[in-house]
Motif scaffolding. Structure first.
Motif, mmCIF file in Angstrom:
data_model
loop_
_atom_site.group_PDB
_atom_site.id
_atom_site.type_symbol
_atom_site.label_atom_id
_atom_site.label_comp_id
_atom_site.label_asym_id
_atom_site.label_seq_id
_atom_site.Cartn_x
_atom_site.Cartn_y
_atom_site.Cartn_z
ATOM 1 N N ALA A 170 -8.137 -12.227 4.417
ATOM 2 C CA ALA A 170 -7.703 -12.742 2.849
ATOM 3 C C ALA A 170 -8.073 -11.458 2.053
ATOM 4 N N GLY A 171 -7.275 -11.596 0.841
ATOM 5 C CA GLY A 171 -7.648 -10.520 -0.019
ATOM 6 C C GLY A 171 -6.505 -9.297 -0.150
ATOM 7 N N ARG A 172 -6.671 -8.280 -1.019
ATOM 8 C CA ARG A 172 -5.626 -6.908 -1.035
ATOM 9 C C ARG A 172 -5.857 -6.181 -0.171
ATOM 10 N N TRP A 173 -4.976 -5.573 0.474
ATOM 11 C CA TRP A 173 -5.051 -4.482 1.444
ATOM 12 C C TRP A 173 -4.117 -3.386 0.993
ATOM 13 N N THR B 3 0.907 -2.251 -1.293
ATOM 14 C CA THR B 3 -0.021 -3.405 -0.871
ATOM 15 C C THR B 3 0.533 -4.479 -0.491
ATOM 16 N N ALA B 4 -0.395 -5.236 0.354
ATOM 17 C CA ALA B 4 -0.397 -6.613 0.864
ATOM 18 C C ALA B 4 -1.353 -7.533 0.573
ATOM 19 N N ASN C 68 3.855 -8.739 -0.676
ATOM 20 C CA ASN C 68 4.010 -7.451 -0.218
ATOM 21 C C ASN C 68 4.653 -6.752 -1.618
ATOM 22 N N SER C 69 3.785 -5.675 -1.960
ATOM 23 C CA SER C 69 4.394 -4.918 -3.285
ATOM 24 C C SER C 69 4.422 -3.477 -2.994
ATOM 25 N N LYS D 69 8.883 1.238 -11.007
ATOM 26 C CA LYS D 69 9.022 -0.074 -11.022
ATOM 27 C C LYS D 69 8.380 -0.974 -9.895
ATOM 28 N N LEU D 70 7.938 -1.746 -10.064
ATOM 29 C CA LEU D 70 6.922 -2.831 -9.146
ATOM 30 C C LEU D 70 7.933 -3.509 -8.712
ATOM 31 N N THR D 71 7.845 -3.800 -7.349
ATOM 32 C CA THR D 71 8.921 -4.723 -6.597
ATOM 33 C C THR D 71 7.861 -5.685 -5.313
ATOM 34 N N ASN D 72 8.376 -6.626 -5.511
ATOM 35 C CA ASN D 72 7.549 -7.429 -4.182
ATOM 36 C C ASN D 72 8.280 -8.296 -3.674
#
Length: 114
Positions: free
Chosen positions: A40-43, A64-65, A78-79, A85-88
């Motif tokens: 769990a958390g940000r990778w 990141t995931a 998933n970003s 430009k930020l996409t996810n």
């Protein structure tokens, strides 16, 4: 989202047709249990295969995931940033077979499951 679906389709096609697809014949056993809370958390992605960086993560930075455990489901985001430009893409992972809790099925929102 349409572009992400096209990129994923292209990646799958490239992998399936490549000589490197021989890895599919190797059977790697899954672990027998999984403590999803440990993930769990940000990778942060620190490396990626060349096929990945040339297809659906082309020109991506800050990949990141994020994983959140919600009961028996792992929610994911998933970003990536492409040219500022930020996409996810969001989705979920779950054990489709209760007798194999560490073999997860991953589904992304807006992409039809097989």
């Amino acid at each position: 989202l349409h572009l992400q679906v096209m990129r994923c389709t292209l990646l799958l096609l490239l992998v399936a047709l490549s000589p490197a697809a021989a890895w599919r014949s190797a059977v790697v056993p899954a672990v027998t249990s999984l403590d999803a809370s440990l993930y769990a958390g940000r990778w942060y992605q620190i490396s990626a295969d060349r096929i990945v960086t040339l297809t659906f993560e082309r020109n991506a930075a800050c990949v990141t995931a994020d994983y959140v455990v919600d009961g028996t489901v792992i929610k994911l985001v998933n970003s990536e940033t492409v040219y500022g430009k930020l996409t996810n893409i969001t989705g979920q992972a779950y054990a489709a077979d209760d007798t194999k809790p560490a073999e997860l099925t991953v589904e992304f929102d807006g992409i039809p499951a097989k």
